[in-house]
Design an enzyme around this catalytic site. Structure first.
Site, PDB file in Angstrom:
ATOM      1  N   LEU A  80       0.807  -1.216   0.000  1.00 54.06           N
ATOM      2  CA  LEU A  80       0.000   0.000   0.000  1.00 54.06           C
ATOM      3  C   LEU A  80       0.841   1.267   0.000  1.00 54.06           C
ATOM      4  CD1 LEU A  80      -2.800  -1.138   2.469  1.00 54.06           C
ATOM      5  CD2 LEU A  80      -2.767  -1.241  -0.038  1.00 54.06           C
ATOM      6  N   MET A 116       8.931   4.684   4.744  1.00 54.01           N
ATOM      7  CA  MET A 116       9.005   3.303   4.243  1.00 54.01           C
ATOM      8  C   MET A 116      10.210   3.126   3.334  1.00 54.01           C
ATOM      9  SD  MET A 116       6.721   1.911   5.948  1.00 54.01           S
ATOM     10  CE  MET A 116       7.026   0.302   5.279  1.00 54.01           C
ATOM     11  N   ASP A 131      23.993 -11.361   2.261  1.00 54.50           N
ATOM     12  CA  ASP A 131      24.248 -12.194   1.087  1.00 54.50           C
ATOM     13  C   ASP A 131      25.744 -12.280   0.779  1.00 54.50           C
ATOM     14  OD1 ASP A 131      23.448 -13.766  -1.206  1.00 54.50           O
ATOM     15  OD2 ASP A 131      23.936 -12.005  -2.420  1.00 54.50           O
TER      16      ASP A 131
END
Length: 169
Positions: A80, A116, A131
């Protein structure tokens, strides 16, 4: 139908269904958000990051680029979240005795904030780092990801309150 759920949660409509908030009437303002996080690593990986590096290459450079890329892709990852123009993203990585501290500041001039994007920037930087080092430290931990400060918009400036000694983050 009313704009939001009776609970006041803006991302729910009056029936309780998820919805994207309409920000078209909001003013465009300069906005920033800063988020932080940490990747806890083994002493061996910390030594490698401070020294000759890790076998996969420049882990910190990869993490920095991953963070910037994550900030720009936030609406693709967070359902959203509004697509906004990311005008700047700074990612600072500091190797400490227990791992790497990450600090990201994201800037825009738009109708909604960049919290965000800053959080996603920190998380993708952390994931990029994990990673790069996972073969050396499969127990690496991403922790303490949070918004520290934001500016702009209707609510103006907000900064995370200082914690009292012993208080949980």
């Amino acid at each position: 139908m009313s704009d939001s759920h009776p609970s006041g949660l803006t991302h729910l409509d009056s029936a309780g269904a998820a919805r994207m908030v309409d920000v078209s009437a909001k003013e465009v303002t300069a906005r920033t958000a800063t988020a932080t996080g940490r990747v806890l690593l083994s002493p061996e990986v910390v030594a490698a990051l401070r020294g000759a590096g890790v076998p996969k290459g420049d882990a910190l450079a990869v993490a920095r680029i991953a963070g910037i890329q994550g900030a720009k892709r936030t609406p693709d990852l967070v359902p959203l979240c509004h697509p906004i123009a990311v005008h700047g993203a700074d990612v600072d990585l500091e190797v400490g005795d227990h791992g790497v501290d990450i600090r990201a500041t994201v800037r825009t001039a738009d109708r909604t904030g960049v919290e965000m994007e800053a959080l996603t920037c920190v998380m993708t930087a952390a994931l990029g780092l994990v990673d790069m080092v996972k073969a050396l430290d499969p127990a690496a931990v991403v922790t303490d990801v949070r918004v520290e400060e934001k500016t702009g918009g209707k609510t103006g400036h907000w900064r995370r309150p200082a914690r009292a000694e012993g208080e949980r983050a």
